[in-house]
Structure formats: structure tokens, C-alpha cells
Design a protein around this motif. Structure first.
Motif, PDB file in Angstrom:
ATOM      1  N   HIS A 258       0.802  -1.226   0.000  1.00 36.83           N
ATOM      2  CA  HIS A 258       0.000   0.000   0.000  1.00 36.83           C
ATOM      3  C   HIS A 258       0.841   1.285   0.000  1.00 36.83           C
ATOM      4  O   HIS A 258       0.302   2.362   0.275  1.00 36.83           O
ATOM      5  N   ASP A 259       2.125   1.186  -0.332  1.00 33.57           N
ATOM      6  CA  ASP A 259       3.009   2.366  -0.351  1.00 33.57           C
ATOM      7  C   ASP A 259       2.982   3.108   0.984  1.00 33.57           C
ATOM      8  O   ASP A 259       2.922   4.341   1.044  1.00 33.57           O
ATOM      9  N   ILE A 260       3.018   2.332   2.060  1.00 34.13           N
ATOM     10  CA  ILE A 260       3.110   2.882   3.415  1.00 34.13           C
ATOM     11  C   ILE A 260       4.550   2.704   3.882  1.00 34.13           C
ATOM     12  O   ILE A 260       5.062   1.582   3.884  1.00 34.13           O
ATOM     13  N   LEU A 261       5.206   3.778   4.260  1.00 42.32           N
ATOM     14  CA  LEU A 261       6.588   3.671   4.724  1.00 42.32           C
ATOM     15  C   LEU A 261       6.635   2.997   6.084  1.00 42.32           C
ATOM     16  O   LEU A 261       5.859   3.320   6.982  1.00 42.32           O
ATOM     17  N   PHE A 262       7.560   2.053   6.232  1.00 41.63           N
ATOM     18  CA  PHE A 262       7.733   1.309   7.481  1.00 41.63           C
ATOM     19  C   PHE A 262       8.905   1.925   8.250  1.00 41.63           C
ATOM     20  O   PHE A 262      10.047   1.867   7.804  1.00 41.63           O
ATOM     21  N   ILE A 263       8.593   2.521   9.405  1.00 42.98           N
ATOM     22  CA  ILE A 263       9.620   3.105  10.277  1.00 42.98           C
ATOM     23  C   ILE A 263       9.891   2.132  11.416  1.00 42.98           C
ATOM     24  O   ILE A 263       8.996   1.820  12.204  1.00 42.98           O
ATOM     25  N   ALA A 264      11.105   1.642  11.517  1.00 42.62           N
ATOM     26  CA  ALA A 264      11.506   0.814  12.660  1.00 42.62           C
ATOM     27  C   ALA A 264      12.127   1.720  13.710  1.00 42.62           C
ATOM     28  O   ALA A 264      13.193   2.305  13.481  1.00 42.62           O
ATOM     29  N   ASP A 265      11.463   1.844  14.831  1.00 39.17           N
ATOM     30  CA  ASP A 265      11.994   2.659  15.930  1.00 39.17           C
ATOM     31  C   ASP A 265      12.958   1.785  16.734  1.00 39.17           C
ATOM     32  O   ASP A 265      12.557   1.046  17.633  1.00 39.17           O
ATOM     33  N   GLU A 266      14.239   1.901  16.401  1.00 37.58           N
ATOM     34  CA  GLU A 266      15.272   1.087  17.053  1.00 37.58           C
ATOM     35  C   GLU A 266      16.098   1.917  18.041  1.00 37.58           C
ATOM     36  O   GLU A 266      17.280   1.645  18.254  1.00 37.58           O
ATOM     37  N   VAL A 267      15.458   2.898  18.644  1.00 36.24           N
ATOM     38  CA  VAL A 267      16.161   3.707  19.640  1.00 36.24           C
ATOM     39  C   VAL A 267      16.709   2.834  20.762  1.00 36.24           C
ATOM     40  O   VAL A 267      17.799   3.071  21.281  1.00 36.24           O
ATOM     41  N   VAL A 268      15.993   1.776  21.121  1.00 39.35           N
ATOM     42  CA  VAL A 268      16.454   0.859  22.166  1.00 39.35           C
ATOM     43  C   VAL A 268      17.168  -0.358  21.582  1.00 39.35           C
ATOM     44  O   VAL A 268      18.212  -0.775  22.076  1.00 39.35           O
ATOM     45  N   THR A 269      16.622  -0.942  20.519  1.00 39.46           N
ATOM     46  CA  THR A 269      17.114  -2.251  20.059  1.00 39.46           C
ATOM     47  C   THR A 269      18.394  -2.176  19.235  1.00 39.46           C
ATOM     48  O   THR A 269      19.060  -3.205  19.050  1.00 39.46           O
ATOM     49  N   ALA A 270      18.761  -1.015  18.720  1.00 36.46           N
ATOM     50  CA  ALA A 270      19.970  -0.912  17.892  1.00 36.46           C
ATOM     51  C   ALA A 270      21.246  -0.928  18.737  1.00 36.46           C
ATOM     52  O   ALA A 270      21.219  -0.663  19.936  1.00 36.46           O
ATOM     53  N   PHE A 271      22.344  -1.248  18.080  1.00 30.53           N
ATOM     54  CA  PHE A 271      23.692  -1.182  18.648  1.00 30.53           C
ATOM     55  C   PHE A 271      23.916  -2.166  19.796  1.00 30.53           C
ATOM     56  O   PHE A 271      24.534  -1.859  20.794  1.00 30.53           O
ATOM     57  N   GLY A 272      23.352  -3.378  19.617  1.00 32.02           N
ATOM     58  CA  GLY A 272      23.807  -4.479  20.444  1.00 32.02           C
ATOM     59  C   GLY A 272      22.883  -5.044  21.482  1.00 32.02           C
ATOM     60  O   GLY A 272      23.165  -6.110  22.026  1.00 32.02           O
ATOM     61  N   ARG A 273      21.786  -4.362  21.786  1.00 32.60           N
ATOM     62  CA  ARG A 273      20.949  -4.851  22.891  1.00 32.60           C
ATOM     63  C   ARG A 273      20.449  -6.274  22.641  1.00 32.60           C
ATOM     64  O   ARG A 273      20.282  -7.050  23.573  1.00 32.60           O
ATOM     65  N   LEU A 274      20.223  -6.615  21.374  1.00 33.35           N
ATOM     66  CA  LEU A 274      19.774  -7.966  21.045  1.00 33.35           C
ATOM     67  C   LEU A 274      20.880  -8.784  20.381  1.00 33.35           C
ATOM     68  O   LEU A 274      20.621  -9.850  19.820  1.00 33.35           O
ATOM     69  N   GLY A 275      22.112  -8.261  20.422  1.00 28.68           N
ATOM     70  CA  GLY A 275      23.228  -8.989  19.837  1.00 28.68           C
ATOM     71  C   GLY A 275      23.483  -8.664  18.382  1.00 28.68           C
ATOM     72  O   GLY A 275      24.238  -9.385  17.712  1.00 28.68           O
TER      73      GLY A 275
END
Length: 468
Positions: A258-275
Motif C-alpha cells: 500500500h506504499d506505506i513507509l515502514f519506520i523501525a523505531d530502534e532507539v532501544v534495540t539498535a547497537f547491540g541490545r539484542l546482539g
């Protein structure tokens, strides 16, 4: 005349009183604050903090999901000082840049999934989300769809504290009558929380229902009006909610159609929290159109956030070279912050902290899930170094205690007295320690938290509450 404060270091009591008399804290609860004041922290090293009285605490909270490489690193301070001496500030507006900003943007593009090769620096996670939402509007307009501006988020989401980002988020307790929020053009779907799914529904059926809810919203509102969907891969402050298997991928597929942009809010999950550097693709099989990030980008040493977005978004916005992108901040691409970000990423890679987060993180979750045997604990959930304990009055019905009981704060207070910090959020106790955590540290966290929960449970039973 004001006395020269530099001549005499304030006592712990004086610091406490200065803070109580003059500082408005984020999310201040006025009654308790005016009575009890704040805990004054004066030093940090690795996973430990010291207060003004010299007491030491293991910081199982990781600052606020952010002290990924641990505190007190000399090379981080040196990177800060060296850059401040060389170039303390240079704006990045229009056609000016600086060395660290350019290098960090290139590094993030290299680490990000897919064609997310463009970076817009912000001051933190809230301003990153604010910018990403506005970028949805901008891009859709550039694509000839100026009415396609509505944003879809989820209940129990937290996306920041600016007017726009807090309007997009919807975490219980964040909305207060004294503030105003943007209501039109923002829609909220059900939180993808398997623990709270309808009785008798399997997790797969729950996932189907969540996806159907999104599809129904698109029919109701119109695909020609919905421009973006924003989701934390794991909802952090809203309850460390890990979605059902396949949920995020299916939501992404709907967005693609549907041409909807998907924003992943990785303020917490980025840079190693999940490996992983980023969780969207590595954990959930999704290459989003944008990633918002902050926190672990500098491990909390200095403020910095970013929107990392795709080449196709850039190309549409830049087509014909006629438009201006009139969004940004004085401190966007701040040279000192970007130099610290570069050093932070270097440390994570050099010391194998992603691998440590994966290995010790699996042990962390396993060790803490043993707490589910306690009468007060309904569920321990999360992934790797992002875990919460949900407290309930009744395990069978999952009914919580009355809000006024405040059991999670009592548990955090008990743990604090035992030398450990956990974060109370509603009926949850949340943990997100530094990526440097060891298995011995995990054992300490699990044992201390168990003692604190048992102590508070005994108090609650003596007060007449039925637990279990």
C-alpha cells in the motif's frame, strides 16, 4: 552575592537539596519528589554506579537502555576531549559538514540493512522519531500523494517526548490531562502482546488477528491517506513486548502493498541490545524504509540520534534538485557527539560486545525466567539484554494488583537497598544492562531480584493482599 560554589564541593545533603529545590525531572511525580527528593549519582564505572554517599549499585537498567559499552571509559572521554579541542562545534546546515559527522554517517550506512544509506542526525530518539514522521509526509508529497499523511502506531508504544513523537506513542500513563496531543491523522492498533492475548486464542491466531486489524484500518481510513507505520521491533518502555512469530514481517508486507513507509523505531534495540547492530532484519526479517536510533549510538556518553533512511526516499525528495528539506537542529551532526559515536562503535566491534550480548543475553533471559516460579511473577519476557518481569496478583487470571499498591516500585526500592538498580514501570520491573555484563553479573542480578521480590511479596501478604 552568590557564593563561589567552585571553592567548596557541596555535601551529599546539599546536592540533594539543590536538586529538590531547583530541578524539574522528566516524568516528575510531584508528591513523592517533594517529600523524598532524588537519588544523587556521582560516579559510574562499567556496570556500577555510586551515589553521593559512596554506596555502590549494580546498574541492571543500563542508564535508560543506553549505557551499552559501560561507564567510565577513558578512551570515550579522550575522544570527546580531543574532538572538542580540534573542533568543538560546526553546524551541518545546507552545505557545511564536519569530519566526524561525515565519517559516522558513512559508518551507519555501512552497518544498516538494505539500501538504508542516508543519515539525518538529530539530538536524540524523540527528535529522530519526530523527523521520521515528518519525512513520511515530505516523501509522500514528493511522490504526488500530499494527502497520504496519516501515521499508524500501536498501543503501549513509546516513541519519544516531543509534541509529535508523544502523540504517535501511546503508553499507559504518558497521556495527562494538562498536556495536549495531536489527535487527527494518528491511529493506534492493538499492542502485539502474546501474554495479554484473548483467552483461548493461540499465538498464531493472535498474530492473524493483529494483521487483520491493520488491514481493516486501511480499508476504513483509506490506503490513499495512510503514509507511514511505526513500530519498535520490541516495544521497550511499553512492557518489553516481543511480538508473535512473523508479525512484523507480515505488517511490513502490508506496508509494501500500500506504499506505506515502514519506520523501525530502534532507539532501544539498535547497537547491540539484542546482539546485532540493528534488530529489524537480523531478528525479524524486515528491511524497513527508515530506522530511528539514539541511546546505544553513543552509549549515553553524549546526546545523539539519527534517522537512517533508504536511497529511494532520498531520490524522491531530491528529484530535480528544487526542494528544501526544512528540518534539522542546531546540534545535528555535532562533531563531538559524532566523534564519540565513532569511538563507541569501534569499541563494540573491537571487544566483540555484540557476541557477548548474544551469549550472555541468552543466559540472562534463561536465568531470570526461573523467577516465574515466584507467586508474584506472572511472566518474565524479552530477548537477550532487554528483559522485564511482569508482576500479577493472580497467575491464573493474570490480574494485576491495584495500581496504588505500587509493587514494582517497592521491588526496585528493595533491590536498591541490596545494591542493585532495576526500573519500575507500572506493574513491571525492567532491565537492560550494559553489553559488557558477565555471567557472574547475571547471577547477582537474578539472586538479588529474587530476594527483593520475595521480600515485597511477604510485605504484601502481611498487608492482606492475596498473591498467586
Amino acid at each position: 552575592m552568590i557564593a563561589p560554589m567552585a571553592l567548596a564541593r557541596p555535601s551529599p545533603q546539599e546536592l540533594w537539596e539543590m536538586d529538590r529545590q531547583h530541578l524539574l525531572h522528566p516524568w516528575t511525580n510531584f508528591g513523592p519528589f517533594e517529600r523524598e527528593g532524588a537519588l544523587v549519582i556521582t560516579r559510574g564505572e562499567g556496570c556500577h554506579l555510586w551515589d553521593a554517599e559512596g554506596r555502590r549499585y549494580f546498574d541492571a537498567v543500563g542508564g535508560m537502555w543506553c549505557t551499552n559499552v559501560g561507564l567510565g571509559r577513558r578512551e570515550m572521554a579522550a575522544a570527546m576531549a580531543e574532538q572538542a579541542e580540534r573542533l568543538a562545534f560546526s553546524n551541518t546546515f545546507v552545505d557545511v559538514t564536519n569530519d566526524p559527522s561525515a565519517r559516522l554517517a558513512a559508518r551507519l550506512a555501512d552497518l544498516a540493512p538494505g539500501d538504508l544509506n542516508r543519515v539525518h542526525f538529530t539530538t536524540g530518539g524523540s527528535t529522530a522519531v519526530d523527523t521520521a514522521v515528518r519525512m513520511v509526509w515530505y516523501w509522500q508529497s514528493c511522490m504526488g500523494r500530499p494527502e497520504k499523511t496519516d501515521i499508524v502506531a500501536r498501543d503501549h508504544s513509546y516513541h519519544g517526548a516531543t509534541y509529535l513523537s508523544q502523540s504517535v506513542g501511546k503508553r499507559p500513563g504518558d497521556r495527562v490531562a494538562e498536556f495536549r496531543y495531536k489527535e487527527t491523522g494518528i491511529h493506534h492498533l492493538s499492542a502485539p502482546n502474546p501474554y495479554r492475548r484473548p483467552e483461548g486464542m493461540s499465538e498464531a491466531q493472535f498474530c492473524d488477528a493483529l494483521v487483520a486489524e491493520f488491514e481493516a484500518l486501511i480499508v476504513q481510513v483509506g490506503a490513499d491517506r495512510i503514509g507511514g507505520f511505526i513500530a519498535e521491533p520490541i516495544q521497550a518502555s511499553g512492557g518489553v513486548i516481543v511480538p508473535p512469530q512473523g508479525y512484523l514481517r507480515r505488517m511490513w508486507e502490508i506496508c509494501q502493498r500500500h506504499d506505506i513507509l515502514f519506520i523501525a523505531d530502534e532507539v532501544v534495540t539498535a547497537f547491540g541490545r539484542l546482539g546485532h547492530w540493528f534488530a529489524s532484519e537480523a531478528e525479524f526479517g524486515v528491511v524497513p524504509d527508515m530506522i530511528t536510533c539514539a541511546k546505544g549510538l553513543t552509549s549515553g556518553y553524549v546526546p545523539l540520534g539519527a534517522v537512517i533512511f533508504s536511497d529511494r526516499i532520498w531520490q524522491a525528495m531530491a528529484a530535480n534538485g528544487e526542494r528544501w528539506f526544512t528540518s534539522g537542529f542546531t546540534y545535528s551532526g555535532h562533531p563531538v557527539s559524532c566523534a564519540v559515536g565513532l569511538k563507541n562503535l569501534e569499541i563494540i566491534e573491537r571487544e566483540g560486545l555484540l557476541e557477548n550480548a548474544a551469549r550472555v543475553g541468552d543466559y540472562f533471559l534463561e536465568r531470570l525466567q526461573a523467577l516465574e516460579a515466584l507467586p508474584l511473577v506472572g511472566q518474565v519476557r524479552g530477548r537477550r539484554l532487554m528483559v522485564c518481569v511482569e508482576n500479577v496478583a493472580d497467575k491464573a487470571t493474570k490480574a494485576p494488583l491495584p495500581d496504588g499498591v505500587n509493587e514494582s516500585k517497592r521491588i526496585s526500592d528493595a533491590a536498591e537497598a541490596m545494591g542493585m538498580m532495576v526500573r519500575p514501570l507500572g506493574h513491571l520491573n525492567v532491565m537492560s544492562p550494559a553489553l559488557t555484563i558477565t555471567e557472574a553479573d547475571v547471577d547477582f542480578v537474578a539472586e538479588t531480584l529474587e530476594r527483593a521480590i520475595r521480600q515485597v511479596t511477604d510485605e504484601l501478604v502481611r498487608e492482606g493482599h492475596r498473591i498467586g
